[in-house]
Motif scaffolding. Structure first.
Motif, short mmCIF file in Angstrom:
data_model
loop_
_atom_site.label_atom_id
_atom_site.label_comp_id
_atom_site.label_asym_id
_atom_site.label_seq_id
_atom_site.Cartn_x
_atom_site.Cartn_y
_atom_site.Cartn_z
N ASP A 33 0.85 -1.19 0.00
CA ASP A 33 0.00 0.00 0.00
C ASP A 33 0.89 1.24 0.00
O ASP A 33 2.08 1.17 0.28
N GLY A 34 0.28 2.38 -0.26
CA GLY A 34 1.02 3.64 -0.23
C GLY A 34 1.57 3.97 -1.61
O GLY A 34 1.29 3.30 -2.60
N SER A 88 13.64 0.40 -1.01
CA SER A 88 13.27 -0.94 -1.47
C SER A 88 11.83 -1.08 -1.94
O SER A 88 11.56 -1.89 -2.81
N GLY A 89 10.92 -0.32 -1.38
CA GLY A 89 9.52 -0.41 -1.82
C GLY A 89 8.90 -1.73 -1.44
O GLY A 89 8.45 -1.92 -0.32
N LYS A 116 6.72 2.94 6.74
CA LYS A 116 6.22 1.92 7.67
C LYS A 116 4.99 1.19 7.13
O LYS A 116 4.72 0.06 7.51
N ILE A 117 4.26 1.81 6.22
CA ILE A 117 3.08 1.17 5.61
C ILE A 117 3.50 -0.07 4.81
O ILE A 117 2.73 -1.01 4.67
N LYS A 118 4.74 -0.09 4.34
CA LYS A 118 5.21 -1.17 3.47
C LYS A 118 5.84 -2.34 4.23
O LYS A 118 6.14 -3.37 3.63
N VAL A 119 6.03 -2.21 5.54
CA VAL A 119 6.78 -3.21 6.32
C VAL A 119 6.22 -4.62 6.15
O VAL A 119 6.96 -5.55 5.82
#
Length: 183
Positions: A17-18, A48-49, A72-75
């Motif tokens: 997301d994001g 890294s995305g 942090k949304i991608k963690v």
């Protein structure tokens, strides 16, 4: 997105997301073809995305792979994606979820390859290469690779790094900087 080569070729990774601008399969496949066999190499994936570049590096033989992503949304998606290397190849990707600039300033390790894929609005491309040079983050004959919009200009020499090649992919360019101890 799919892994384009190596042991995990064809595997699909999730898109987090994001805001994300994933590296095009064609560009990624071309860059890794230029790099060739990564067996025994260390690889640092910055901005890294989704983790796909890091997974691609492991899939193509890189021994030590580290990634950095500050969003942090991608963690959760990154951790889920990179888990495929541990499950299928018994190789772990080290993940850091902090700002790239902070990671680079704190890093005490040298890498064979450092790959940067910052968001296109990012304005500090040369600063990233300069930190790599100043902090001696590349091994001898190592490469710092940076993906940028075509309208963003980059110098041929930054610190002790020299642009040795570049490739054009639509409206973006990938520059290859090599460590040059003679500068």
């Amino acid at each position: 997105m799919r892994i384009t080569g190596g042991e995990l070729k064809g595997r699909i990774t999730k898109c987090p997301d994001g805001v994300i601008r994933p590296a095009m399969d064609r560009m990624r496949e071309s860059v890794f073809a230029i790099l060739g066999d990564l067996s025994g190499k260390s690889f640092l994936d910055m901005f890294s995305g989704s983790g796909t570049i890091a997974i691609e590096a492991v899939s193509r033989g890189a021994e030590r792979v580290v990634l950095c992503e500050k969003d942090k949304i991608k963690v959760n998606t990154v951790l889920e994606n990179v888990s495929m290397t541990e499950k299928e190849m018994n190789k772990k990707i080290e993940c850091h979820f902090i700002a790239v600039e902070l990671f680079l300033k704190r890093c005490k390790e040298q890498f064979d390859i450092i790959f940067f894929d910052p968001p296109f609005p990012y304005k500090f491309h040369e600063d990233l290469i300069n930190i790599v040079s100043k902090n001696n983050l590349l091994k001898e004959n190592g490469l710092a690779i940076i993906h940028r919009p075509a309208e963003k200009q980059m110098k041929d020499n930054i610190g002790n790094l020299t642009k040795k090649d570049f490739r054009i992919y639509g409206r973006s360019i990938v520059d290859f900087y090599c460590k040059n101890p003679n500068l």
